[in-house]
Design a protein around this motif. Structure first.
Motif, PDB file in Angstrom:
ATOM      1  N   CYS A  16      45.299  57.885  66.732  1.00  0.00           N
ATOM      2  CA  CYS A  16      46.376  57.729  67.704  1.00  0.00           C
ATOM      3  C   CYS A  16      47.223  56.523  67.301  1.00  0.00           C
ATOM      4  O   CYS A  16      46.734  55.398  67.272  1.00  0.00           O
ATOM      5  N   ASP A  17      48.464  56.777  66.954  1.00  0.00           N
ATOM      6  CA  ASP A  17      49.385  55.692  66.633  1.00  0.00           C
ATOM      7  C   ASP A  17      50.796  56.127  66.981  1.00  0.00           C
ATOM      8  O   ASP A  17      51.027  57.248  67.430  1.00  0.00           O
ATOM      9  N   CYS A  18      51.730  55.237  66.774  1.00  0.00           N
ATOM     10  CA  CYS A  18      53.122  55.503  67.153  1.00  0.00           C
ATOM     11  C   CYS A  18      53.725  56.682  66.407  1.00  0.00           C
ATOM     12  O   CYS A  18      54.652  57.323  66.904  1.00  0.00           O
ATOM     13  N   GLY A  19      53.200  57.001  65.239  1.00  0.00           N
ATOM     14  CA  GLY A  19      53.703  58.128  64.474  1.00  0.00           C
ATOM     15  C   GLY A  19      53.406  59.479  65.097  1.00  0.00           C
ATOM     16  O   GLY A  19      54.003  60.482  64.720  1.00  0.00           O
ATOM     17  N   ASP A  59      41.544  57.282  69.303  1.00  0.00           N
ATOM     18  CA  ASP A  59      42.127  55.986  69.657  1.00  0.00           C
ATOM     19  C   ASP A  59      41.281  54.896  69.009  1.00  0.00           C
ATOM     20  O   ASP A  59      40.117  54.721  69.368  1.00  0.00           O
ATOM     21  N   PRO A  60      41.837  54.158  68.034  1.00  0.00           N
ATOM     22  CA  PRO A  60      41.042  53.145  67.332  1.00  0.00           C
ATOM     23  C   PRO A  60      40.617  51.979  68.223  1.00  0.00           C
ATOM     24  O   PRO A  60      39.624  51.317  67.939  1.00  0.00           O
ATOM     25  N   ARG A  75      51.992  52.951  76.040  1.00  0.00           N
ATOM     26  CA  ARG A  75      50.535  52.786  75.976  1.00  0.00           C
ATOM     27  C   ARG A  75      50.076  52.296  74.605  1.00  0.00           C
ATOM     28  O   ARG A  75      49.023  51.688  74.478  1.00  0.00           O
ATOM     29  N   LEU A  76      50.860  52.607  73.580  1.00  0.00           N
ATOM     30  CA  LEU A  76      50.513  52.208  72.220  1.00  0.00           C
ATOM     31  C   LEU A  76      51.305  50.994  71.748  1.00  0.00           C
ATOM     32  O   LEU A  76      51.178  50.587  70.606  1.00  0.00           O
ATOM     33  N   SER A  77      52.126  50.440  72.634  1.00  0.00           N
ATOM     34  CA  SER A  77      52.989  49.297  72.292  1.00  0.00           C
ATOM     35  C   SER A  77      53.870  49.615  71.083  1.00  0.00           C
ATOM     36  O   SER A  77      53.961  48.830  70.139  1.00  0.00           O
ATOM     37  N   CYS A  78      54.496  50.768  71.113  1.00  0.00           N
ATOM     38  CA  CYS A  78      55.350  51.191  70.009  1.00  0.00           C
ATOM     39  C   CYS A  78      56.718  50.536  70.119  1.00  0.00           C
ATOM     40  O   CYS A  78      57.262  50.383  71.213  1.00  0.00           O
TER      41      CYS A  78
END
Length: 116
Positions: A16-19, A59-60, A75-78
């Motif tokens: 799970c990341d901004c990408g 989610d790391p 939620r991911l601070s993107c």
């Protein structure tokens, strides 16, 4: 379930990341539109939502699986630059969206056929 050789969104090793935020957004929109276009029973709508929720990422921060439809930039601070990057060129993103559209239409068609 046989996916007919299409793109499988579930059981992928995605982090799970901004990408992936764009894909979560796209899945939410697709699900909303699919449920608005078709008159479905509550049971069928729940089954369709469960099918979409099986596409997850890891989610790391928590080491938990998270449905892609629950990925949001805040939620991911993107940051805007990470969201526009999307991990690929504009052509690749367009190609992937077109491929996903086709696959989900096929899956939806098979789903409707199976519950009819």
């Amino acid at each position: 379930m046989d996916n007919g050789g299409g793109l499988v969104l579930e059981k992928n090793p995605w982090a799970c990341d901004c990408g992936l935020v764009w894909l979560g957004h796209w899945l939410r929109r697709w699900l909303r539109e699919a449920l608005q276009i078709h008159t479905v029973s509550l049971e069928t709508a729940q089954q369709l939502q469960e099918m979409v929720r099986r596409a997850t990422c890891l989610d790391p921060r928590t080491n938990q699986r998270t449905p892609l439809i629950e990925l949001y930039p805040h939620r991911l601070s993107c940051h805007a630059s990470a969201l526009s990057r999307g991990g690929s060129s504009a052509w690749r993103s367009h190609f992937l969206v077109e491929t996903l559209s086709t696959v989900l239409v096929v899956l939806l068609s098979r789903f409707w056929w199976a519950v009819s």
